[in-house]
Design a protein around this motif. Sequence first.
Motif, mmCIF file in Angstrom:
data_model
loop_
_atom_site.group_PDB
_atom_site.id
_atom_site.type_symbol
_atom_site.label_atom_id
_atom_site.label_comp_id
_atom_site.label_asym_id
_atom_site.label_seq_id
_atom_site.Cartn_x
_atom_site.Cartn_y
_atom_site.Cartn_z
ATOM 1 N N TRP A 127 0.826 -1.207 0.000
ATOM 2 C CA TRP A 127 0.000 0.000 0.000
ATOM 3 C C TRP A 127 0.863 1.260 0.000
ATOM 4 O O TRP A 127 0.615 2.193 -0.755
ATOM 5 C CB TRP A 127 -0.933 -0.021 1.205
ATOM 6 C CG TRP A 127 -1.819 1.171 1.320
ATOM 7 C CD1 TRP A 127 -2.956 1.440 0.614
ATOM 8 C CD2 TRP A 127 -1.637 2.283 2.207
ATOM 9 N NE1 TRP A 127 -3.492 2.642 1.000
ATOM 10 C CE2 TRP A 127 -2.703 3.184 1.977
ATOM 11 C CE3 TRP A 127 -0.688 2.606 3.164
ATOM 12 C CZ2 TRP A 127 -2.838 4.377 2.678
ATOM 13 C CZ3 TRP A 127 -0.824 3.795 3.856
ATOM 14 C CH2 TRP A 127 -1.887 4.665 3.623
ATOM 15 N N LEU A 128 1.901 1.281 0.835
ATOM 16 C CA LEU A 128 2.765 2.457 0.921
ATOM 17 C C LEU A 128 3.514 2.725 -0.379
ATOM 18 O O LEU A 128 3.701 3.879 -0.758
ATOM 19 C CB LEU A 128 3.768 2.304 2.067
ATOM 20 C CG LEU A 128 3.206 2.467 3.476
ATOM 21 C CD1 LEU A 128 4.233 2.017 4.506
ATOM 22 C CD2 LEU A 128 2.776 3.907 3.726
ATOM 23 N N SER A 129 3.914 1.689 -1.077
ATOM 24 C CA SER A 129 4.739 1.873 -2.274
ATOM 25 C C SER A 129 3.933 1.966 -3.569
ATOM 26 O O SER A 129 4.491 2.263 -4.626
ATOM 27 C CB SER A 129 5.747 0.723 -2.391
ATOM 28 O OG SER A 129 5.068 -0.502 -2.615
ATOM 29 N N SER A 130 2.648 1.753 -3.502
ATOM 30 C CA SER A 130 1.825 1.711 -4.710
ATOM 31 C C SER A 130 1.674 3.086 -5.360
ATOM 32 O O SER A 130 1.378 4.073 -4.689
ATOM 33 C CB SER A 130 0.442 1.164 -4.371
ATOM 34 O OG SER A 130 -0.393 1.235 -5.509
ATOM 35 N N GLY A 162 -4.948 -3.180 -2.182
ATOM 36 C CA GLY A 162 -5.205 -4.073 -1.057
ATOM 37 C C GLY A 162 -6.021 -3.435 0.045
ATOM 38 O O GLY A 162 -5.964 -3.857 1.200
ATOM 39 N N VAL A 163 -6.803 -2.405 -0.306
ATOM 40 C CA VAL A 163 -7.653 -1.730 0.674
ATOM 41 C C VAL A 163 -8.882 -2.585 0.952
ATOM 42 O O VAL A 163 -9.526 -3.075 0.023
ATOM 43 C CB VAL A 163 -8.087 -0.342 0.145
ATOM 44 C CG1 VAL A 163 -9.130 0.288 1.055
ATOM 45 C CG2 VAL A 163 -6.880 0.564 -0.010
ATOM 46 N N LEU A 164 -9.202 -2.759 2.220
ATOM 47 C CA LEU A 164 -10.420 -3.456 2.615
ATOM 48 C C LEU A 164 -11.521 -2.409 2.702
ATOM 49 O O LEU A 164 -11.657 -1.698 3.700
ATOM 50 C CB LEU A 164 -10.207 -4.184 3.944
ATOM 51 C CG LEU A 164 -9.055 -5.203 3.926
ATOM 52 C CD1 LEU A 164 -8.828 -5.798 5.298
ATOM 53 C CD2 LEU A 164 -9.314 -6.285 2.900
ATOM 54 N N GLY A 165 -12.265 -2.265 1.617
ATOM 55 C CA GLY A 165 -13.226 -1.184 1.456
ATOM 56 C C GLY A 165 -14.267 -1.075 2.549
ATOM 57 O O GLY A 165 -14.706 0.021 2.883
ATOM 58 N N GLU A 166 -14.649 -2.194 3.128
ATOM 59 C CA GLU A 166 -15.668 -2.162 4.175
ATOM 60 C C GLU A 166 -15.187 -1.484 5.450
ATOM 61 O O GLU A 166 -15.992 -1.147 6.318
ATOM 62 C CB GLU A 166 -16.171 -3.588 4.484
ATOM 63 C CG GLU A 166 -15.144 -4.507 5.103
ATOM 64 C CD GLU A 166 -14.227 -5.224 4.112
ATOM 65 O OE1 GLU A 166 -13.463 -6.097 4.576
ATOM 66 O OE2 GLU A 166 -14.251 -4.916 2.899
#
Length: 87
Positions: A16-19, A75-79
């Motif tokens: 997530w940090l490097s995306s 990879g975010v968990l949208g909920e």
Amino acid sequence: MPTVVATHDVKDVDHWLSSPTRAEFFGPLGVSNVRTFVNPTDRKRVGLSMDVPDMDAMMAALQSAAGAAAMESDGVLGETLVIYIQE
């Protein structure tokens, strides 16, 4: 221009940090000053602060297929997404 804080969980904090997806998604919306944060005691919990020129456009983009794809890619968990707006 309001400052917005968004918190959510991620599958892999290093990914997530490097995306680059965050900049690719928010850039065309004019979102600026994006800063990332990681919970030091639970590294799957993260946050962003950003300056958003058009909240309606950002919210519509987040709810679109492109928004879902960007979250999936990062990879975010949208909920778990919570958005706070500076008042």
